[in-house]
Scaffold this active site. Structure first.
Site, PDB file in Angstrom:
ATOM      1  N   GLY A 289      35.203  46.210  38.174  1.00  0.00           N
ATOM      2  CA  GLY A 289      34.235  45.413  37.434  1.00  0.00           C
ATOM      3  C   GLY A 289      34.796  44.037  37.136  1.00  0.00           C
ATOM      4  CB  SER A 290      33.972  41.612  34.496  1.00  0.00           C
ATOM      5  OG  SER A 290      32.597  41.666  34.792  1.00  0.00           O
ATOM      6  CB  THR A 291      39.068  44.185  34.645  1.00  0.00           C
ATOM      7  OG1 THR A 291      38.837  45.136  35.673  1.00  0.00           O
ATOM      8  CG2 THR A 291      38.510  44.706  33.334  1.00  0.00           C
ATOM      9  CB  ILE A 292      38.310  42.194  39.862  1.00  0.00           C
ATOM     10  CG1 ILE A 292      39.205  42.026  41.106  1.00  0.00           C
ATOM     11  CG2 ILE A 292      36.995  41.445  40.098  1.00  0.00           C
ATOM     12  CD1 ILE A 292      40.362  42.964  41.127  1.00  0.00           C
ATOM     13  CE  LYS A 293      32.897  38.505  36.639  1.00  0.00           C
ATOM     14  NZ  LYS A 293      31.925  38.616  35.542  1.00  0.00           N
TER      15      LYS A 293
END
Lengths: 642, 375
Positions: free
Chosen positions: A325-329
């Protein structure tokens, strides 16, 4: 007596004849005794080796002596895996006789349930006649006493002392330490001759990974036995070499705090020291009591564990791969900066909708964030910024950076069975979904959705690398080993850190973006309001259920099949000493469930008295050690690391 | 002082009068080795050694007494001695006891085995018989001799004691041999025995029925000891392991593992020589065999020197019998011959055997030619 006339005897002739016969007799005796001596020479000198060997084989018996298994300590010297003296009941087939009859006679002396009886009979039939077969592991004290009184009734049945494994913290470290279990045929084949000395072997976790170290080397006692197999005396003993003790970087207090932070929630979390890669806490919930497995878990208990929809035995930390999810951003943003596709100040307009060039229809919907740069894209989690970034980079370049950040590869943690995960790519999509790659897949991948498979361990390694200014380290549990109770601790070597970026200023930008997540308009600002330290982080949600494709009400599914709330972060922001990754199953948005857990973990580590400041760590650790194991548990040389 | 020495010397001379010193010394040497072996075989317990020592003392007393007897008196008494020795052999059939058959008469302190005595009285009787007649024996006196042999051998077979019967028969055969029985007769007897053996081989059940099960076992086992390692062949195998394990110089006195850990059966009696072989190795075996050979040779020498036909036959037979005992026991415990319960002379534990043997050597000394003439 009536005297008859004596017949005439020729005395001289008779003497001559006798002497001839006597000579023949002597020669015969000489020949006979020489032949006998020759035959004995044959036996005693020519065939001596053969008979000497058989003579030795007659009298000598080698009895293996099991070594004490190495103990496992946490970073403060608390024992996580201990040995306790225990008794097991064994029967030697050739002396104990028929197995079923033996069980019948043992009734009322030792309690054995149907399951134990069946498994004993199976092993008993297969065993070699002189090899003891275990009737019952860990015989209770009152049973042992009862058996001792009735012992004469059971020839060939013995109470054998041994060291049993105990996990004092129970479920708390089930997924870290793992457990030992009875050796099965496969293990035996793998262990070879040494196996006969052992009853248990590490099955999961550290117990399995460090099996060779922990196991030790068996010793032998050479016994002289008489014709009845009874030991006459012990000739000599080759002492067993005890297993190596391990010291973990885990802190039992932090581990407990982490579990408490989850409350009723399920999922997994890791805390790591970004300066060294040492894992401070690692939980996978729900957990189970590893002590159940040590002495053979009953069918009912095993079934209960296996049928639990939350899968307590599944180690989510190393096996639970989900989309990040957005933790890859933050790492995607770093890839954009390092590849030169974006500059830190480059702005993208977020209008709330995103369409691929030439694409019609609804496109990707998002909140309206206005002009967005790298920092804002992180703290406000602006999807549009990443859609365009990934498209500008192209899938190959994008994937190359993701692999550089460790995704799709094992971290090398000292636990068995870690998975490598998946980085979305045309090849991966063909392999796992059987479909061709579209640009839309890259758009999805850029915000951590789609084909991604990332373990919490990989996530925490990534965030720790950001926290430590772009140095990526191997996460690990064991930090030191000790070859004996009186020996000193020896640091286990770790591979050098790998830089993930050549541009410290780019990493700085990412760090700033993550710091802003916990302040102002950041996605986790609400959670970290009032904290006495500054932290950095990133929220995320892993879409597990495909909303359009399934008609199933998500609430009927087990939690681990629902959306996962994620949070990665580190603290303190200025000089990070702890980095975390939290995954809450069914947790909705990361900011709602995962971030509060992260805060509680930070609080426990930084505000609890035990926070080791970089320089003060050895002293603090030594003080704690003295309380837990006063005599001989020197603190690991934690001060030696950079 | 000189007088005291003189007294001692004359006492010793008187004590040794009539004894053959070389023979006596050789026997004493074997007895000493026998006691040492018993000490080791009995797991360093003195009890068996003391008992055996007591038997030896009794035997030496018997030897001394027999040696003092005038030869002509012994000769005259022989038929009576023979008959008297047969009586207990009849008696034992009714009141005997024993492990495998009615071999022993329980005298309270001592189990007397009457057939042992026949090993000595039979050759005495035969020697007496042939001394009366011109030698080499004619057919009629040969028949008489065979009849005399048949009596004790038959009685022993009735006790189902094959081993002792064979040894008594052997003693009888030696007298016949030393008496000069024609080679033609030997050829005839051998072919007869060969025929019997062939018959036994081709009709095993016929002779098998005659033997006791343990005897059948022994013979079958001898033919293939490895077939039955835990049963009857076990004994031979363990004995071979003991002997072979001893090597050239042995494991040392009392260090034999086969006997001390009870792998060796009957290690104080039938298998005492295995204990010796394990403790002292081939060197010990060769030494003891040499001593036995010396005893045999000395008996034959004394016999050949004698001017009296009775003395010659008796002394020669006692010597050759000893050789047969050694050969049979030594062969049986090493797997060369079938297991028949024959003790090793003066090494195996046992009272009757020791006393009878020593008595026999006493008789040999009594009839020797060079003893000083009395009166």
């Amino acid at each position: 007596m009536l005297r008859r006339a004596r017949p005439i005897k020729n005395h001289a002739a008779e003497l001559q004849q006798f002497r001839r016969r006597a000579l023949i007799g002597f020669l015969a005796a000489l020949a006979g005794l020489l032949a006998l001596a020759g035959w004995y020479f044959q036996l005693q000198v020519l065939r001596h080796d053969e008979f000497a060997t058989r003579s030795e084989a007659n009298r000598l018996r080698l009895v293996p002596v099991a070594p004490a298994r190495g103990l496992i300590y946490d970073r403060k010297g608390r024992i996580l895996a201990d040995n306790v003296a225990a008794w097991r009941l064994e029967a030697v087939p050739e002396r104990a006789g028929d197995g079923a009859a033996l069980l019948a006679r043992l009734q009322g002396v030792v309690t054995l349930d149907a399951e134990q009886q069946a498994s004993f009979l199976k092993a008993y039939r297969a065993a070699r006649p002189f090899k003891p077969v275990t009737l019952k592991l860990r015989v209770e004290d009152d049973e042992a006493a009862r058996f001792a009184v009735n012992r004469w009734r059971f020839p060939g049945v013995e109470l054998a002392p041994y060291l049993g494994r105990v996990y004092p913290y129970g479920a708390l470290f089930a997924h870290v330490v793992g457990y030992v279990g009875r050796i099965d045929e496969q293990d035996l084949a793998a262990m070879g001759d040494a196996g006969s000395a052992f009853t248990h072997i590490g099955k999961t976790g550290l117990e399995r990974y460090y099996e060779r170290l922990l196991r030790g080397k068996p010793g032998y006692r050479r016994l002289e036995t008489n014709v009845n197999g009874r030991t006459v005396r012990a000739l000599d003993t080759v002492p067993a070499v005890p297993g190596i003790d391990l010291r973990l970087s885990i802190d039992a207090e932090l581990q407990r705090a982490m579990v408490e932070a989850f409350g009723e929630l399920e999922g997994s979390a890791l805390a790591i020291d970004p300066r060294s890669g040492e894992i401070l806490a690692m939980v996978s919930l729900p957990s189970f009591d590893p002590n159940l497995f040590v002495n053979g878990i009953s069918h009912a208990e095993f079934k209960a564990l296996n049928d639990n929809p939350s899968r307590p035995q599944f180690n989510r930390v190393v096996l639970g791969g989900v989309a990040p999810g957005s933790t890859i951003k933050p790492l995607t943003a770093l890839a954009g900066l390092d590849s030169g596709v974006r500059k830190p100040g480059d702005k993208v307009l977020s209008t709330g909708v995103f369409r691929l060039p030439g694409m019609r229809g609804r496109g990707w919907l998002d909140g309206v964030h206005g002009w967005t740069d790298a920092r804002k894209s992180i703290y406000e989690s602006v999807n549009t910024y990443y859609y365009q970034l990934a498209l500008d980079m192209g899938v190959q370049r994008y994937d190359a950076y993701m692999e550089k950040y460790g995704f799709g590869q094992k971290t090398g943690i000292d636990l068995a069975g870690e998975i490598a995960g998946i980085v979305p790519s045309p090849a991966a999509k063909r392999k796992y979904a059987g479909q061709r790659w579209y640009s839309g897949d890259l758009v999805n991948a850029s915000i951590g959705q789609g084909l991604w498979k990332v373990t919490p361990l990989q996530l925490v390694r990534g965030v720790a690398a950001i926290a430590d200014d772009g140095r990526m380290r191997r996460p690990h549990l064991a930090i030191a080993q000790r070859p004996g109770f009186n020996a000193g601790w020896v640091q286990l070597p770790q591979p050098a850190a790998v830089p993930i970026s050549d541009h410290p200023q780019h990493v700085r930008v990412i760090q700033e973006g993550m710091q802003m997540t916990t302040t102002g308009s950041g996605t986790a600002a609400r959670v970290f309001r009032g904290a006495s330290y500054r932290s950095a982080g990133k929220t995320g949600t892993a879409q597990v259920v495909n909303r359009s494709a399934t008609a199933v009400d998500p609430r009927s599914l087990p939690l681990w099949k629902r959306h996962r709330g994620l949070y990665i972060g580190y603290a303190p922001a200025e000089a990070p000493v702890i980095a975390v990754a939290v995954a809450v199953e069914g947790g909705g948005f990361g900011s709602d469930t995962a971030a509060p857990i992260a805060r509680k973990v930070f609080d426990a580590w930084l505000l609890g008295a035990r926070a080791p400041a970089a320089g003060a760590a050895p002293a603090a650790a030594a003080g704690d050690t003295a309380q837990v194991a006063p005599a001989a548990a020197p603190a690991p040389a934690t001060g030696a690391r950079p | 002082m000189n007088y005291l020495l003189y007294l001692l010397r004359s006492l010793l001379q008187r004590l040794l009068r009539g004894l053959d010193l070389p023979l006596l010394l050789a026997l004493l040497a074997i007895m000493a080795i026998g006691l040492a072996t018993q000490y080791s075989a009995g797991n360093e317990s003195l009890r068996g050694v003391l008992m055996q020592g007591a038997y030896f003392a009794v035997g030496l007393g018997a030897l001394w007494l027999a040696a003092q007897l005038p030869a002509h008196l012994l000769k005259q008494l022989t038929p009576a001695v023979f008959v008297v020795s047969l009586l207990p052999m009849v008696l034992v059939l009714f009141i005997g006891s024993g492990k495998y058959g009615n071999h022993w008469i329980n005298l309270g302190f001592f189990n007397y085995q009457p057939s042992e005595m026949a090993k000595l009285t039979l050759p005495m009787m035969l020697a007496w018989h042939f001394d009366q007649r011109p030698l080499p024996p004619r057919f009629s006196s040969l028949l008489g001799g065979l009849a005399i042999i048949a009596l004790p051998v038959g009685l022993t077979l009735l006790q189902r004691d094959l081993g002792t019967a064979v040894l008594i028969l052997a003693a009888g055969v030696f007298v016949l041999f030393l008496a000069g029985t024609s080679w033609w007769w030997w050829a005839l007897a051998s072919s007869l025995a060969g025929g019997l053996f062939a018959l036994a081989k081709f009709a095993p059940m016929a002779w098998f029925g005659f033997l006791r099960p343990y005897q059948q076992d022994r013979i079958l086992t001898f033919r293939s000891p490895e077939n039955d390692p835990m049963g009857a062949g076990w004994n031979i195998l363990q004995s071979q392991i003991a002997i072979g394990g001893g090597g050239l110089t042995g494991k040392g006195w009392g260090q034999g593992t086969q006997s001390h850990l009870n792998y060796l059966p009957e290690h104080t009696t039938d298998f005492a020589f295995s204990v010796l072989a394990e403790d002292f190795g081939w060197v010990g075996v060769a030494l003891v065999l040499a001593l036995y050979l010396f005893v045999v040779a000395r008996c034959l020498w004394l016999a050949a020197e004698s001017r009296d036909g009775y003395a010659r036959l008796l002394a020669g037979t006692v010597g050759l019998s000893l050789f047969v005992y050694v050969l049979v026991n030594g062969g049986m415990i090493s797997g060369l011959l079938p297991v028949v319960g024959v003790p090793m002379p003066l090494l195996s534990y046992g009272g009757t055997s020791a006393v009878t043997l020593l008595l026999g050597f006493g008789v040999v000394m009594a009839v020797q030619a060079r003893r000083p003439l009395r009166r």
